[in-house]
Design an enzyme around this catalytic site. Structure first.
Site, PDB file in Angstrom:
ATOM      1  N   ASP A 109       0.640  -1.658  -0.092  1.00 23.46           N
ATOM      2  CA  ASP A 109      -0.120   0.218  -0.442  1.00 23.46           C
ATOM      3  C   ASP A 109       0.646   1.518  -0.660  1.00 23.46           C
ATOM      4  OD1 ASP A 109      -1.961   1.707  -0.005  1.00 23.46           O
ATOM      5  OD2 ASP A 109      -3.266   1.298   1.947  1.00 23.46           O
TER       6      ASP A 109
HETATM    7  C1  BGC Z   1      -4.842   3.334   0.291  1.00 23.35           C
HETATM    8  C2  BGC Z   1      -4.863   2.556  -0.945  1.00 23.35           C
HETATM    9  C3  BGC Z   1      -5.184   2.692  -2.378  1.00 23.35           C
HETATM   10  C4  BGC Z   1      -3.579   3.066  -2.253  1.00 23.35           C
HETATM   11  C5  BGC Z   1      -3.849   4.627  -3.310  1.00 23.35           C
HETATM   12  C6  BGC Z   1      -4.061   4.207   0.085  1.00 23.35           C
HETATM   13  O1  BGC Z   1      -3.544   5.193   0.809  1.00 23.35           O
HETATM   14  O2  BGC Z   1      -4.697   2.618   1.715  1.00 23.35           O
HETATM   15  O3  BGC Z   1      -6.625   1.409  -0.729  1.00 23.35           O
HETATM   16  O4  BGC Z   1      -4.861   1.754  -3.210  1.00 23.35           O
HETATM   17  O5  BGC Z   1      -3.833   4.862  -0.856  1.00 23.35           O
HETATM   18  O6  BGC Z   1      -4.221   5.746  -3.928  1.00 23.35           O
END
Ligand code: BGC
Length: 756
Positions: free
Chosen positions: A285
């Site tokens: 993530d």
């Molecule tokens: C979130 C993810 C997301 C990623 C990219 C993160 O803060 O937890 O779900 O895909 O950002 O935007």
């Protein structure tokens, strides 16, 4: 370390290409493996590590350095870049200027639509309609792909049993069986029949795993889950995604049993690869690897990179620790060539399968034609109709008649605010092209009625959102008092009041957990004031989570849960309110009476002292043990009866299949949909089993008076579970109960035995 080679890779095997350059038939595994092997031979360690790096795009300050890195082959993917021109520009550098010309894979969160926004994912789950969900995500994929995006960070498969958790809206709710069905549908929708299907994108099952069980529902907080909970509840949707062929996974942020998911060997190797045979790649993530330091897990950034890499996170999203450290760690022998190749291989495979080598660019002139199709728009409207859940409808107040000459008030902070029809994950959506409830009702009735609107209330988060720009300027006390008074006056002079209450979009999503389930602001007070006028009141909820409806469920005759319903939300709600569509959605979560009951979910174990025991009525002395609305609940404008429950045989052998069927009849006067649900309970075993478990469902349409027979098959998968007593999957020769009906409190009962 390998030296720089001057050879430009020759693509050995040609593929059948569609007009868009995407593969019209999938290449064989052998073809792909051959191409990857030939590339790997030519790549330096730096270039291999480059493929493991996802660079932050436009919204992050370091993006200035992005182009330089791409020129050197030191980036394999870029995220958060929007706009075909910007994407093509970066791709031209990677493909035209880097030594090996390996294309970039562009990722973005396309969660519930790209330009046309569908209802939030929890709402889509409330449709209990996997084919619809598949069509919706296929439309989202078509739009995203036309806009230059190859890879969506979706579906979110986090089971959540705490409505305080803001990311509840992104998943399918509390149940693993429903969650697995939604997982399969979304993977098929996004990816099509295979990775590389024309007009589709690569899907990413996230957040692996257990994220929805954060303590107190506070986003990112630690998660403690036993193996029983993991295997029986939290992992099944992820395994379903693997079975459906999902191409990538995203690891979660939080600690799972004290080991951050980003560096969790058990999850990423033992479960995902060894047990499930996942062959795609895992991305962390955002900033997840670097954040291993914040979590008190890694000593320094090199340690974080090594631990993320070794645990099985192939690609690092945005934090840069792989770029800083992996080449050196490989030079020091801490990472072997085989390990590095294993990490790079599935990323190159995905790029080949997606057809990116053959057609890395996106046609800038074609985008708008795909984004604005009336078909997609219509699909968002149907999706919003089918996602809504009718919670109450006393004396058939709904549907409303379209009788001319009535005065209708649409009141509340959700009545005419396009942003709140969307969510924080709908950033490509266009609020200006989003239909509000007031607009939907006004347009439906035309000159036939006087429709007026009053916002009444201004709501704000106490602590600001992590997403900039989502807060509006708060009203002054004088503005607030005036608006409230105007709304009350409007209600007084109207024949019928539609109260549109709920939550701001910024009150759900990432970093948007809350401690309470009460209506924010003065909404409850307004609802009570307006209800006291003795006029017909319909409450339409636009929100991300169950709210405290105890008072409303006793005093407001009609309650429609519309969730954050997307671009066509206002039209869909008007369709439902005025009978041009009939509600058929069902709750994908148990609806608590208030926050004090959390966690509350239908699939709990029995206790030694069930509620049916004499002189024992509740496990709280001050509150019922039961929720306000059970899981699977939802009304229609018609009624259904269930009869003739048949089990083909009273017993089934271990590993065998049991057929169950039931007749469902529409006993009312209008056509409507029913979601027929089947629950089982294993009466005894090596471990206690939940009081009920969903093991089958089907949404059917019935004309008035029509009867349909619905059949289910219970096989080994449905009748097995992970037993903590044996430490593995078991199917046991035991007696079972079975219920079929329209929600998890269904009464039509049968029984059977599993025998040796
Ligand atoms: C979130 C993810 C997301 C990623 C990219 C993160 O803060 O937890 O779900 O895909 O950002 O935007």
């Amino acid at each position: 370390m390998q030296g720089w080679s001057l050879t430009v890779p020759v693509l050995v095997v040609g593929l059948a290409l569609s007009a868009s350059g995407q593969t019209a038939t999938p290449p064989s595994g052998q073809q792909v493996a051959g191409r990857v092997a030939s590339l790997l031979k030519q790549m330096t360690v730096e270039e291999k590590v480059g493929q493991l790096i996802q660079l932050p795009g436009a919204y992050v300050p370091e993006s200035a350095q992005t182009e330089e890195r791409l020129r050197k082959g030191l980036g394999g993917s870029v995220l958060w870049v929007r706009g075909v021109a910007a994407l093509n520009k970066l791709q031209r550098i990677a493909v035209g200027e880097s030594r090996l010309r390996i294309p970039l894979i562009f990722g973005l969160d396309v969660i519930h639509g790209y330009r046309n926004i569908f209802p939030m994912p929890l709402a889509m789950a409330a449709s209990w309609d996997p084919p619809l969900v598949e069509r919706a995500q296929a439309a989202a994929a078509r739009e995203a792909r036309a806009a230059g995006i190859h890879w969506t960070f979706a579906p979110n498969l986090d089971i959540a049993r705490d409505p305080r958790w803001g990311r509840l809206i992104e998943g399918a709710g509390e149940d693993p069986f429903l969650g697995a069905a939604m997982a399969r549908a979304q993977v098929r929708g996004f990816q099509g029949a295979y990775v590389g299907s024309p007009g589709h994108v690569l899907a990413c099952a996230k957040h692996f795993a257990g994220y929805g069980a954060s303590e107190g529902g506070r986003d990112y907080d630690s998660v403690y889950l036993s193996d029983t909970q993991l295997y029986n509840v939290y992992l099944p949707p992820f395994q379903a995604a693997v079975d459906a062929g999902v191409g990538s996974f995203m690891s979660a942020y939080m600690d799972l049993n004290d080991v951050p998911a980003t560096a969790n060997h058990f999850l990423l190797r033992k479960v995902l690869r060894d047990a499930w045979g996942f062959r795609g790649f895992v991305v962390s993530d955002a900033l997840g690897v670097g954040n291993l330091l914040n979590q008190g897990y890694a000593r320094d950034r090199a340690d974080a990179a090594l631990r993320g890499f070794k645990a099985g996170t192939n690609m690092e999203m945005a934090s840069g620790t792989y770029g800083e450290n992996l080449v050196r760690l490989a030079g020091e022998g801490k990472i072997s060539t085989a390990e590095l190749d294993d990490a790079v291989r599935p990323i190159l495979e995905a790029k080949i399968r997606l057809g990116l080598f053959e057609n890395p660019y996106t046609d800038e002139t074609a985008v708008e034609t795909v984004l604005e199709t009336p078909e997609h728009r219509q699909l968002t409207r149907v999706a919003a109709q089918r996602s809504a859940v009718l919670l109450r409808n006393e004396k058939g107040l709904l549907p409303l008649s379209k009788t001319a000459g009535r005065s209708i008030a649409v009141i509340g902070p959700m009545a005419h605010n396009a942003d709140n029809m969307l969510t924080d994950w709908a950033r490509q959506g266009d609020p200006k092209r989003t239909v509000t409830i007031y607009e939907g009702v006004r347009d439906k009735l035309g000159a036939g009625a006087r429709v007026e609107y009053a916002q009444a209330i201004d709501m704000q988060r106490k602590y600001p959102s992590m997403f900039p720009g989502s807060a509006s300027k708060p009203w002054t006390q004088a503005q607030a008092d005036k608006a409230y008074a105007e709304a009350v006056a409007l209600a007084k002079r109207s024949d019928l009041i539609i109260m549109a209450l709920g939550e701001l979009a910024s009150m759900s999503g990432e970093g948007a957990s809350q401690s309470s389930l009460e209506f924010p602001g003065r909404q409850q007070e307004l609802l009570e004031t307006v209800s006291a006028m003795g006029k017909p009141v319909v409450l339409v909820l636009v929100n991300g989570r169950p709210l405290n409806l105890v008072w409303a469920s006793m005093h407001v005759p009609a309650i429609l849960e519309a969730w954050h319903p997307g671009s066509e939300g206002g039209n869909a709600i008007a369709d439902l309110l005025f009978g041009d569509a009939v509600p058929g959605g069902k709750l994908p979560v148990t609806w608590p009476r208030h926050a004090g009951q959390i966690p509350i979910y239908y699939a709990h174990n029995l206790t030694h002292q069930p509620e049916t025991a004499p002189n024992f009525t509740s496990r709280y002395w001050d509150e019922s043990s039961f929720p306000l609305f059970p899981f699977g609940y939802g009304l229609s404008y018609t009624t259904f009866s269930y009869s003739n429950l048949r089990l083909k045989q009273p017993q089934v052998k271990l590993g065998g299949k049991l057929e169950v069927s039931v007749d469902v009849r529409n006993t009312g006067k209008v056509a409507g949909d029913e979601v027929v649900q089947l629950y089982i309970h294993q009466r005894a075993g090596s471990a206690s089993r939940p009081v009920r478990l969903l093991k089958g469902f089907e949404r059917i349409a019935l004309a008035p008076g029509e009867t349909k027979t619905v059949s289910f098959v219970l096989g080994k998968d449905e009748l097995s579970y992970w037993s903590s007593a044996t430490g593995g999957w078991v199917q046991e020769a035991e007696a079972f109960d079975l219920w079929v009906g329209g929600d998890s409190a269904a009464r039509l009962h049968g029984e059977f035995r599993v025998v040796e």
